[in-house]
Design a protein around this motif. Structure first.
Motif, PDB file in Angstrom:
ATOM      1  N   LEU A 262       0.833  -1.196   0.000  1.00 54.70           N
ATOM      2  CA  LEU A 262       0.000   0.000   0.000  1.00 54.70           C
ATOM      3  C   LEU A 262       0.871   1.251   0.000  1.00 54.70           C
ATOM      4  O   LEU A 262       1.736   1.407   0.850  1.00 54.70           O
ATOM      5  CB  LEU A 262      -0.906   0.019   1.230  1.00 54.70           C
ATOM      6  CG  LEU A 262      -1.926  -1.117   1.298  1.00 54.70           C
ATOM      7  CD1 LEU A 262      -2.620  -1.092   2.638  1.00 54.70           C
ATOM      8  CD2 LEU A 262      -2.931  -1.011   0.183  1.00 54.70           C
ATOM      9  N   THR A 263       0.683   2.132  -0.954  1.00 51.27           N
ATOM     10  CA  THR A 263       1.476   3.348  -1.015  1.00 51.27           C
ATOM     11  C   THR A 263       0.560   4.546  -1.217  1.00 51.27           C
ATOM     12  O   THR A 263      -0.536   4.428  -1.756  1.00 51.27           O
ATOM     13  CB  THR A 263       2.502   3.300  -2.172  1.00 51.27           C
ATOM     14  OG1 THR A 263       1.805   3.079  -3.396  1.00 51.27           O
ATOM     15  CG2 THR A 263       3.505   2.188  -1.948  1.00 51.27           C
ATOM     16  N   LEU A 264       1.033   5.704  -0.805  1.00 52.13           N
ATOM     17  CA  LEU A 264       0.243   6.930  -0.903  1.00 52.13           C
ATOM     18  C   LEU A 264       0.560   7.663  -2.198  1.00 52.13           C
ATOM     19  O   LEU A 264       1.713   7.815  -2.578  1.00 52.13           O
ATOM     20  CB  LEU A 264       0.544   7.840   0.285  1.00 52.13           C
ATOM     21  CG  LEU A 264      -0.224   9.154   0.333  1.00 52.13           C
ATOM     22  CD1 LEU A 264      -1.666   8.894   0.722  1.00 52.13           C
ATOM     23  CD2 LEU A 264       0.416  10.108   1.308  1.00 52.13           C
ATOM     24  N   ARG A 265      -0.483   8.120  -2.865  1.00 51.92           N
ATOM     25  CA  ARG A 265      -0.294   8.920  -4.075  1.00 51.92           C
ATOM     26  C   ARG A 265      -0.351  10.410  -3.750  1.00 51.92           C
ATOM     27  O   ARG A 265      -1.030  10.823  -2.822  1.00 51.92           O
ATOM     28  CB  ARG A 265      -1.392   8.582  -5.090  1.00 51.92           C
ATOM     29  CG  ARG A 265      -1.304   7.163  -5.636  1.00 51.92           C
ATOM     30  CD  ARG A 265      -2.459   6.876  -6.568  1.00 51.92           C
ATOM     31  NE  ARG A 265      -3.727   6.833  -5.862  1.00 51.92           N
ATOM     32  CZ  ARG A 265      -4.899   6.636  -6.448  1.00 51.92           C
ATOM     33  NH1 ARG A 265      -4.964   6.484  -7.739  1.00 51.92           N
ATOM     34  NH2 ARG A 265      -6.014   6.602  -5.735  1.00 51.92           N
ATOM     35  N   ASN A 266       0.351  11.208  -4.537  1.00 53.46           N
ATOM     36  CA  ASN A 266       0.265  12.666  -4.458  1.00 53.46           C
ATOM     37  C   ASN A 266       0.629  13.212  -3.080  1.00 53.46           C
ATOM     38  O   ASN A 266      -0.035  14.086  -2.533  1.00 53.46           O
ATOM     39  CB  ASN A 266      -1.143  13.140  -4.844  1.00 53.46           C
ATOM     40  CG  ASN A 266      -1.542  12.674  -6.222  1.00 53.46           C
ATOM     41  OD1 ASN A 266      -0.751  12.740  -7.150  1.00 53.46           O
ATOM     42  ND2 ASN A 266      -2.755  12.180  -6.358  1.00 53.46           N
ATOM     43  N   GLU A 267       1.699  12.697  -2.486  1.00 49.88           N
ATOM     44  CA  GLU A 267       2.129  13.170  -1.170  1.00 49.88           C
ATOM     45  C   GLU A 267       2.735  14.564  -1.286  1.00 49.88           C
ATOM     46  O   GLU A 267       3.460  14.865  -2.234  1.00 49.88           O
ATOM     47  CB  GLU A 267       3.153  12.191  -0.587  1.00 49.88           C
ATOM     48  CG  GLU A 267       3.594  12.523   0.823  1.00 49.88           C
ATOM     49  CD  GLU A 267       4.473  11.442   1.421  1.00 49.88           C
ATOM     50  OE1 GLU A 267       4.875  11.598   2.577  1.00 49.88           O
ATOM     51  OE2 GLU A 267       4.748  10.464   0.716  1.00 49.88           O
ATOM     52  N   CYS A 268       2.438  15.440  -0.317  1.00 44.84           N
ATOM     53  CA  CYS A 268       3.013  16.778  -0.316  1.00 44.84           C
ATOM     54  C   CYS A 268       2.852  17.391   1.064  1.00 44.84           C
ATOM     55  O   CYS A 268       2.053  16.922   1.877  1.00 44.84           O
ATOM     56  CB  CYS A 268       2.346  17.665  -1.365  1.00 44.84           C
ATOM     57  SG  CYS A 268       0.617  18.024  -1.002  1.00 44.84           S
ATOM     58  N   SER A 269       3.609  18.447   1.345  1.00 46.67           N
ATOM     59  CA  SER A 269       3.508  19.110   2.649  1.00 46.67           C
ATOM     60  C   SER A 269       3.880  20.582   2.523  1.00 46.67           C
ATOM     61  O   SER A 269       4.710  20.969   1.695  1.00 46.67           O
ATOM     62  CB  SER A 269       4.420  18.432   3.671  1.00 46.67           C
ATOM     63  OG  SER A 269       5.766  18.508   3.274  1.00 46.67           O
ATOM     64  N   ALA A 270       3.260  21.407   3.349  1.00 44.95           N
ATOM     65  CA  ALA A 270       3.534  22.838   3.366  1.00 44.95           C
ATOM     66  C   ALA A 270       4.818  23.119   4.134  1.00 44.95           C
ATOM     67  O   ALA A 270       5.049  22.541   5.200  1.00 44.95           O
ATOM     68  CB  ALA A 270       2.374  23.589   4.008  1.00 44.95           C
ATOM     69  N   THR A 271       5.634  24.022   3.625  1.00 43.57           N
ATOM     70  CA  THR A 271       6.918  24.329   4.254  1.00 43.57           C
ATOM     71  C   THR A 271       6.768  25.254   5.459  1.00 43.57           C
ATOM     72  O   THR A 271       7.676  25.341   6.292  1.00 43.57           O
ATOM     73  CB  THR A 271       7.867  24.977   3.233  1.00 43.57           C
ATOM     74  OG1 THR A 271       7.242  26.151   2.692  1.00 43.57           O
ATOM     75  CG2 THR A 271       8.195  24.004   2.110  1.00 43.57           C
ATOM     76  N   ASN A 272       5.639  25.951   5.558  1.00 44.19           N
ATOM     77  CA  ASN A 272       5.476  26.935   6.628  1.00 44.19           C
ATOM     78  C   ASN A 272       4.448  26.510   7.683  1.00 44.19           C
ATOM     79  O   ASN A 272       3.952  27.344   8.442  1.00 44.19           O
ATOM     80  CB  ASN A 272       5.073  28.288   6.043  1.00 44.19           C
ATOM     81  CG  ASN A 272       3.698  28.241   5.380  1.00 44.19           C
ATOM     82  OD1 ASN A 272       3.243  27.186   4.947  1.00 44.19           O
ATOM     83  ND2 ASN A 272       3.049  29.401   5.284  1.00 44.19           N
ATOM     84  N   ALA A 273       4.112  25.223   7.743  1.00 49.50           N
ATOM     85  CA  ALA A 273       3.066  24.761   8.666  1.00 49.50           C
ATOM     86  C   ALA A 273       3.418  25.064  10.121  1.00 49.50           C
ATOM     87  O   ALA A 273       2.580  25.569  10.882  1.00 49.50           O
ATOM     88  CB  ALA A 273       2.837  23.260   8.485  1.00 49.50           C
ATOM     89  N   LEU A 274       4.650  24.792  10.524  1.00 48.05           N
ATOM     90  CA  LEU A 274       5.042  25.013  11.913  1.00 48.05           C
ATOM     91  C   LEU A 274       5.049  26.496  12.266  1.00 48.05           C
ATOM     92  O   LEU A 274       4.547  26.900  13.330  1.00 48.05           O
ATOM     93  CB  LEU A 274       6.418  24.403  12.180  1.00 48.05           C
ATOM     94  CG  LEU A 274       6.934  24.494  13.626  1.00 48.05           C
ATOM     95  CD1 LEU A 274       5.970  23.802  14.578  1.00 48.05           C
ATOM     96  CD2 LEU A 274       8.330  23.883  13.734  1.00 48.05           C
ATOM     97  N   SER A 275       5.586  27.330  11.379  1.00 49.75           N
ATOM     98  CA  SER A 275       5.651  28.766  11.661  1.00 49.75           C
ATOM     99  C   SER A 275       4.248  29.380  11.731  1.00 49.75           C
ATOM    100  O   SER A 275       3.980  30.263  12.555  1.00 49.75           O
ATOM    101  CB  SER A 275       6.492  29.482  10.598  1.00 49.75           C
ATOM    102  OG  SER A 275       5.932  29.323   9.304  1.00 49.75           O
ATOM    103  N   VAL A 276       3.324  28.927  10.882  1.00 49.01           N
ATOM    104  CA  VAL A 276       1.946  29.416  10.918  1.00 49.01           C
ATOM    105  C   VAL A 276       1.283  29.051  12.238  1.00 49.01           C
ATOM    106  O   VAL A 276       0.635  29.891  12.880  1.00 49.01           O
ATOM    107  CB  VAL A 276       1.133  28.835   9.740  1.00 49.01           C
ATOM    108  CG1 VAL A 276      -0.370  29.083   9.943  1.00 49.01           C
ATOM    109  CG2 VAL A 276       1.578  29.443   8.421  1.00 49.01           C
TER     110      VAL A 276
END
Length: 317
Positions: A262-276
């Protein structure tokens, strides 16, 4: 003739889809008598696929017996052996030898192929009738990321996986495990049909991905919001934050079955999540953050639903 062409085309499409793996998956092949070394630094090894048998696609030459071509063969315990040696460790090595895997086709020169990922979460599994036990250390609690109960998904406890057959799984897998374990220091869940309301053909299994965290976790699907409140005499201290798509199952992120599990498609993350999260909440008694692309630097505006996850603690003044 036309029917044969359609069948061949369908097989080609399925095979092409089955080899679609995320960039985080490492694929390595070594010939018989050689050795595969896996190193994950500070992360842990998650074995997704293993095959010891006659070479495929030209790896280590063409398979043959006494100069004649032979059909593909592979050891039935390939995945079991590799996971026993490597799963959950930071580094390991496996030799491509008959003495390790058995000899699935005598006289054929073989190869070992392993597909793995370096992960920062824990994985536990149990075959049908057994149970998983999750324990976190002092001051930490369980955060359930993913759970599946069913058959034919390449689980940690069984080598049974057929890429040509559909996966059988309980829709309530994640909810059942999360209800029993989320926010607790330890828990156990039985891998049984009556627990998950699902009965699959063949041997079923339960597999869970989780992290031990030291704060409280709040979660919101895209376009919703998280609300954080601390009791009187304390203020919010943000520990971690994520916005995007990862292996968290809560917002039905797109998981596909492939030849490698099982693998995840279209993985991504915001670079400013912690600072926000910190700028909105640190030092306050309460705050809220909306899970929306307009707030975060997100590289994947289009595609399946994203989510926001924030870990925090309430500190005394």
């Amino acid at each position: 003739m036309a029917l044969k062409s359609i069948i061949l085309l369908c097989c080609f499409i399925v095979a092409a889809h089955a080899t679609d793996t995320p960039r985080s998956v490492v694929k390595v092949t070594k010939c018989e008598h050689q050795q595969i070394d896996i190193r994950c630094g500070n992360k842990e090894i998650n074995i997704l696929y293993a095959r010891y048998g006659s070479p495929i696609g030209g790896d280590c030459g063409s398979p043959h017996v006494y100069g004649k071509p032979t059909r593909g063969c592979e050891s039935a315990k390939s995945l079991q052996v590799v996971r026993k040696e490597c799963q959950g460790k930071k580094d390991c090595w496996v030799k491509a030898k008959n003495s390790v895997f058995g000899d699935p086709c005598v006289g054929v020169f073989k190869s070992l192929t392993i597909h793995y990922a370096c992960v920062d979460y824990e994985i536990v599994g149990a075959c049908e009738g057994k149970q998983i036990d999750i324990r976190c250390g002092a001051g930490k609690t369980i955060n359930v990321l993913y759970a599946i109960y069913g058959a034919n998904f390449g689980s940690l406890c069984t080598n049974s996986f057929d890429p040509w057959k559909p996966i059988c799984s309980a829709r309530r897998s994640f909810d059942v495990v999360r209800n029993q374990c989320q926010g607790k220091r330890n828990c156990w869940v039985k891998a049984k049909n009556n627990v998950f309301d699902r009965n699959c053909r063949g041997s079923s299994a339960l597999q869970v991905e989780y992290r031990c965290v030291r704060g409280t976790i709040v979660f919101a699907c895209e376009n919703k919001q998280v609300d954080i409140r601390c009791p009187s005499g304390t203020t919010i201290n943000i520990l971690s934050a994520f916005y995007g798509r990862n292996n968290q199952q809560g917002c039905r992120n797109p998981v596909q079955q492939t030849r490698f599990g099982l693998t995840l498609r279209n993985e991504c993350s915001a670079t400013n999540a912690l600072s926000v999260a910190k700028s909105n909440c640190n030092g306050k008694h309460n705050c809220w953050i909306k899970a929306h692309d307009s707030i975060f630097n997100i590289p994947c505006q289009r595609g399946p639903s994203k989510h926001l996850e924030v870990e925090y603690e309430c500190r005394k003044h």
